[in-house]
Design a protein around this motif. Structure first.
Motif, PDB file in Angstrom:
ATOM      1  N   ARG A 172      59.643   4.264  65.176  1.00  0.00           N
ATOM      2  CA  ARG A 172      60.479   5.361  65.677  1.00  0.00           C
ATOM      3  C   ARG A 172      59.641   6.396  66.422  1.00  0.00           C
ATOM      4  NH1 ARG A 172      65.697   6.233  63.829  1.00  0.00           N
ATOM      5  NH2 ARG A 172      66.475   4.764  62.260  1.00  0.00           N
ATOM      6  N   HIS A 175      58.661   4.900  69.723  1.00  0.00           N
ATOM      7  CA  HIS A 175      59.813   4.886  70.623  1.00  0.00           C
ATOM      8  C   HIS A 175      60.013   6.263  71.259  1.00  0.00           C
ATOM      9  CE1 HIS A 175      64.244   5.166  71.428  1.00  0.00           C
ATOM     10  NE2 HIS A 175      64.013   4.002  71.982  1.00  0.00           N
ATOM     11  N   THR A 176      59.945   7.306  70.437  1.00  0.00           N
ATOM     12  CA  THR A 176      60.089   8.660  70.951  1.00  0.00           C
ATOM     13  C   THR A 176      58.958   9.014  71.904  1.00  0.00           C
ATOM     14  OG1 THR A 176      61.226   9.381  68.934  1.00  0.00           O
ATOM     15  CG2 THR A 176      60.245  11.099  70.311  1.00  0.00           C
ATOM     16  N   ARG A 179      59.416   7.370  75.317  1.00  0.00           N
ATOM     17  CA  ARG A 179      60.484   8.002  76.106  1.00  0.00           C
ATOM     18  C   ARG A 179      60.105   9.416  76.524  1.00  0.00           C
ATOM     19  NH1 ARG A 179      66.125   8.092  73.574  1.00  0.00           N
ATOM     20  NH2 ARG A 179      66.652   8.530  75.746  1.00  0.00           N
ATOM     21  N   SER A 186      63.832   3.192  78.649  1.00  0.00           N
ATOM     22  CA  SER A 186      64.354   2.224  77.677  1.00  0.00           C
ATOM     23  C   SER A 186      63.212   1.337  77.173  1.00  0.00           C
ATOM     24  CB  SER A 186      65.451   1.372  78.325  1.00  0.00           C
ATOM     25  OG  SER A 186      66.035   0.499  77.386  1.00  0.00           O
ATOM     26  N   ARG A 188      60.566  -1.069  75.274  1.00  0.00           N
ATOM     27  CA  ARG A 188      60.605  -2.302  74.506  1.00  0.00           C
ATOM     28  C   ARG A 188      59.330  -2.381  73.661  1.00  0.00           C
ATOM     29  NH1 ARG A 188      61.301  -3.117  79.655  1.00  0.00           N
ATOM     30  NH2 ARG A 188      59.333  -4.233  79.920  1.00  0.00           N
ATOM     31  N   ILE A 189      59.501  -2.540  72.364  1.00  0.00           N
ATOM     32  CA  ILE A 189      58.370  -2.507  71.438  1.00  0.00           C
ATOM     33  C   ILE A 189      58.200  -3.873  70.786  1.00  0.00           C
ATOM     34  CG2 ILE A 189      57.446  -1.462  69.332  1.00  0.00           C
ATOM     35  CD1 ILE A 189      59.032   1.058  70.021  1.00  0.00           C
ATOM     36  N   ILE A 225      66.959   0.811  68.761  1.00  0.00           N
ATOM     37  CA  ILE A 225      65.599   0.714  69.274  1.00  0.00           C
ATOM     38  C   ILE A 225      65.301  -0.742  69.601  1.00  0.00           C
ATOM     39  CG2 ILE A 225      63.146   0.994  68.694  1.00  0.00           C
ATOM     40  CD1 ILE A 225      63.955   3.354  66.944  1.00  0.00           C
ATOM     41  N   GLN A 226      64.825  -1.000  70.810  1.00  0.00           N
ATOM     42  CA  GLN A 226      64.543  -2.362  71.236  1.00  0.00           C
ATOM     43  C   GLN A 226      63.211  -2.828  70.633  1.00  0.00           C
ATOM     44  OE1 GLN A 226      66.047  -3.637  75.267  1.00  0.00           O
ATOM     45  NE2 GLN A 226      65.543  -1.509  75.711  1.00  0.00           N
ATOM     46  N   ALA A 227      63.294  -3.384  69.453  1.00  0.00           N
ATOM     47  CA  ALA A 227      62.118  -3.897  68.739  1.00  0.00           C
ATOM     48  C   ALA A 227      62.207  -5.413  68.676  1.00  0.00           C
ATOM     49  CB  ALA A 227      62.049  -3.308  67.331  1.00  0.00           C
TER      50      ALA A 227
END
Length: 354
Positions: A172, A175-176, A179, A186, A188-189, A225-227
């Motif tokens: 998380r 992701h933050t 961004r 968007s 990708r992880i 979240i694109q994990a």
């Protein structure tokens, strides 16, 4: 939005290491002063010693507080007045204490808004920043961004330290960061596996993958979240799959840092994210073996300054629309088309062992 010069607080690091060499070489180029107002937190006497020893004629002006920092100048804020012995290439308690005093003063000023960005020169201080649960160190190169679930643990202690909650929390934060700090709309992880594949097509993963990592990925997906993953480190990096992702979350130090350093060598910037202010550094330490020899490469440090400036502006741009949000008039329908598109790598089955 007003475009103004960013105030960059720069610690001098270990005074017997390469910190001053990196700073003086970076700001030897006058163009750097057009991008920011740099403030070195250190010692005029030590800076002058390094400048003379290295024959780097980068001029600086001495100030006593961040408010006195001048535009188009390399400012040096005195963080201590004690005379210290400089022994280039020799770590000492005295040089370590000088690094600590500089960092302490710089952090206070950044937290009080007297500087916008903190750039840390190499030192041997404890890595206290990454011990905070909300903090994540993102290791950034041109093609790769890596963060770790666990830091500096013995391999035998890693499985016990990995939990579903910790993976979700770190992902998380990543992701933050992608961004807000790096302006990736968007992200990708990719999440790496802990164990190698079992070789059994019907049951390819180990206990940690089945009970911890895969459920964590599912939880992240449900949160929007694109994990993706889990991926085994050897094939993931060996097949250049990392080029398909914006960030990689590794389970432990060697799993993430060995491929990173192999790919990028020493040209890596560290972004310490999850804090209320922008903080960057470089991957290498004080490099005592080359201190004073004039051969330290300042390129990564220069990029650390660039990254700090970019992140500060990205955060401003990201936060501005959120300050006065418009009320939502309708319920947005989630579009999973991108999720399906980038799920292709996830379909790969682990290679069966001979």
């Amino acid at each position: 939005m007003e475009e103004r010069k960013i105030r960059v607080a720069i610690t001098h690091g270990d005074t017997n290491g390469v910190g001053y060499e990196l700073i003086l070489k970076t700001f030897e180029d006058p163009a750097m002063l057009e991008l920011c107002i740099p403030i070195i937190y250190g010692s005029p006497k030590v800076a002058a010693y390094h400048s003379k020893a290295l024959e780097i004629d980068t001029q600086f002006c001495i100030i006593n507080s961040a408010e006195e920092a001048k535009d188009n100048r390399l400012n040096l804020l005195t963080t201590f007045n004690d005379d210290i012995k400089v022994e280039l290439g020799q770590p000492s308690d005295e040089s370590n204490e000088a690094a600590r005093k500089a960092l302490k003063r710089a952090m206070v000023d950044v937290q009080q808004g007297l500087a916008d960005v903190l750039v840390m020169s190499p030192d041997n201080l404890p890595d206290f920043l990454s011990k905070e649960p909300e903090v994540l160190k993102m290791h950034i190169t041109e093609d790769l961004r890596v963060a770790l679930v666990t830091n500096f643990l013995a391999v035998k202690d890693v499985p016990e330290a990995i939990t579903r909650q910790k993976i979700v929390e770190k992902a998380r934060i990543m992701h933050t960061c992608l961004r807000r700090d790096l302006n990736i709309s968007s992200p990708r992880i990719a999440i790496l596996a802990l164990n190698p594949p079992t070789g059994n097509d019907d049951d390819p993963w180990g206990e940690e993958e089945k009970e911890i990592i895969i459920p964590a990925i599912d939880e992240l997906e449900q949160a929007g979240i694109q994990a993706f993953g889990p991926y085994t480190s050897d094939s993931f990096f060996g097949n250049f799959d990392y080029l398909n992702f914006d960030g990689v979350l590794a389970m432990y130090y060697n799993q993430g840092m060995t491929p990173l350093k192999t790919i990028a060598h020493d040209d890596t910037v560290v972004l310490v994210t999850g804090m209320p202010f922008v903080c960057t550094s470089i991957e290498t330490g004080p490099d005592f073996t080359i201190a004073g020899k004039g051969c330290a490469d300042e390129m990564a440090f220069r990029h650390a300054v660039f990254t700090g400036i970019d992140v500060f502006r990205n955060r401003q741009n990201y936060d501005a629309p959120l300050a006065n949000p418009l009320p939502k008039l309708y319920k947005e329908k989630r579009d999973d088309s991108e999720k399906v598109r980038f799920a292709i790598p996830k379909a790969k089955e682990p290679a069966k062992e001979e």
